[in-house]
Design a protein around this motif. Sequence first.
Motif, PDB file in Angstrom:
ATOM      1  N   THR A  51       0.832  -1.198   0.000  1.00 53.59           N
ATOM      2  CA  THR A  51       0.000   0.000   0.000  1.00 53.59           C
ATOM      3  C   THR A  51       0.868   1.250   0.000  1.00 53.59           C
ATOM      4  OG1 THR A  51      -1.672  -1.195   1.250  1.00 53.59           O
ATOM      5  CG2 THR A  51      -1.864   1.207   1.178  1.00 53.59           C
ATOM      6  N   CYS A  52       0.454   2.229  -0.763  1.00 54.80           N
ATOM      7  CA  CYS A  52       1.208   3.501  -0.848  1.00 54.80           C
ATOM      8  C   CYS A  52       1.102   4.267   0.454  1.00 54.80           C
ATOM      9  CB  CYS A  52       0.672   4.337  -2.010  1.00 54.80           C
ATOM     10  SG  CYS A  52       1.595   5.870  -2.252  1.00 54.80           S
ATOM     11  N   ILE A  53       2.174   4.967   0.811  1.00 55.26           N
ATOM     12  CA  ILE A  53       2.187   5.749   2.047  1.00 55.26           C
ATOM     13  C   ILE A  53       1.196   6.906   1.998  1.00 55.26           C
ATOM     14  CG2 ILE A  53       4.006   7.334   1.345  1.00 55.26           C
ATOM     15  CD1 ILE A  53       5.097   7.164   4.199  1.00 55.26           C
ATOM     16  N   THR A  54       0.810   7.322   0.804  1.00 60.93           N
ATOM     17  CA  THR A  54      -0.159   8.426   0.685  1.00 60.93           C
ATOM     18  C   THR A  54      -1.533   8.014   1.182  1.00 60.93           C
ATOM     19  OG1 THR A  54      -0.675   7.777  -1.588  1.00 60.93           O
ATOM     20  CG2 THR A  54       1.062   9.418  -1.275  1.00 60.93           C
ATOM     21  N   ALA A  55      -1.755   6.672   1.363  1.00 57.18           N
ATOM     22  CA  ALA A  55      -3.023   6.197   1.901  1.00 57.18           C
ATOM     23  C   ALA A  55      -3.039   6.235   3.416  1.00 57.18           C
ATOM     24  CB  ALA A  55      -3.298   4.767   1.414  1.00 57.18           C
ATOM     25  N   SER A  56      -1.918   6.544   4.057  1.00 56.74           N
ATOM     26  CA  SER A  56      -1.818   6.611   5.502  1.00 56.74           C
ATOM     27  C   SER A  56      -2.549   7.839   6.033  1.00 56.74           C
ATOM     28  CB  SER A  56      -0.354   6.641   5.922  1.00 56.74           C
ATOM     29  OG  SER A  56      -0.220   6.964   7.281  1.00 56.74           O
TER      30      SER A  56
END
Length: 543
Positions: A454-459
Amino acid sequence: WQNSLCYEGAHSFPFSSLPSCTFLFALVTNRLYQEKESVISSVHTKVKGVSQAGSRIWDTAEYTVPMQVNTFFVITNIITTEEQTQHICPEVTGRLKPHMPIQQLLFPFCTGIQTGKCVQYNATIKTCQVSAWCPVESVKSPPVPALLKSAENFTVLIKNNIHFPKFNYTANNILPKFNITCTFNKITAPTCPIFRLGDILQATGENFSDMAVQGGIMGIEINWDCNLDKWFHHCSPKYSFRRLDDKTTKDYPGYNFRFAKYFKDATGKEERTLIKAYGIRFDILVFGTAGKFDLIELVVYIGSTLSYFGLAVFIIDFLTTSTIFPCCKSPVKEYYYRKKYETVPGPKATVIYVSYVDKPHVILVDKPLDKSLQHIKGQALEVRTSICVCGLGSRVLLPRQASALPKAQELQPLQSKGQEASSSHKLPSWCCCGKCQQTEALWEQLCCRRKDGTCITASALFEQLVLSRSTLEFTLLYKEPLLDLNTETLNNQLRHCAYKQYIHWRFGSAELAGRALIPSCCRWKIREAYPSEDGKYSGFKKR
């Protein structure tokens, strides 16, 4: 990305030879091994030539004036006032105008002693009465062309004796086999001491006929550069010429003076002829130095060179490597050669720091990029990460972010599987999160992950710490309390603050901020939230 530096000029001539070359060049060309002394000189001249002006013949006794301090004068033009006797007469009239006021007539013209009377000069002009040599000299312009314009064919013999007391050396400019029929020529007869006056002016670009009208001042330079060493003995003069007066001036141009010839008439009354002479004054300028070998001067120069040019390094190098002076054994010479021509690395590649969400360390990359940055293996650094606000330091937290700290697991590598790539663009081969975009720059081909996930931008923390508008505005206002949040360029400021916020969050050290690289997915997420007005972005700049 990488250069090599070769000490002491490997594969070429040694750099250590540069000081020695400079040393030898200055030593020989400037003769710095010699003791020097300036010249002492005396000059004597003789002018010859005959000219005719009207019915009168002018010879040397009439057109030359005895020289004073290395100078001689040749008359080229004259204005005469004949049959002058001492009595009372009207003042000079050449400067007067009809009906001139009496106040102006009292101005002294230095032609005589004023009696205080104003007399009639003629029917329309009045002038002052003076006691003087009458008739007084009239104000006239010199004749054009000059009366003695043929003086350019006159010749002058210059005798120049020089002496160097320190070396007890005497010389003169007339050679033992002097040819009295020669005339100086810079190419064919450079040592001849007989000069044609017209040639002197021509050498300076002047016209003799023009200068002869009102006169001028010329310089004849004699330069003695003498080498008194027996093996390179040379001592002869070099002649050059130049004009010394200002020919462009309108105030008192040229050169002239007055003199008189006195005689008595049949009755015994004294009379004179006043002559205003225009001509050319020739100043003879003698200068020069002589040098002779002196051991002390040589030692002093070598000593100064040792400190200024590093000649000591050259001497040690010569003694170490020379076969003539075997002062060192072979192993020493071999070691010296290896060190002398050692190749050392030059400037390294641009240093870049990267951080992956699924890796616990910051990665240092200092290798040349010949492939995508995503696939470059770097050196792991122990850097403590922290949650901070851009510009406030690592210990300042916003109130609304404090509640997010218990969810610190979001700062750890995300374990969920990667998302599918957006249908709007083709997923790059180096992308592991499905959010990156294509780029040709190798140093921008970087994903937030090493492996698929999962991309960190989804955090949630990425949203709160990096993209939150209220957080970014708070940060900007903290730095600039009077910042206008309604300005058209606010988006640019928010975008750059978001970049810094991400770097402080993921790298945790302000020292790495200038070389820390933001992943493509994060960078474009920030740009989508706070786009540029013209759609252009500068990106990361290598240092």
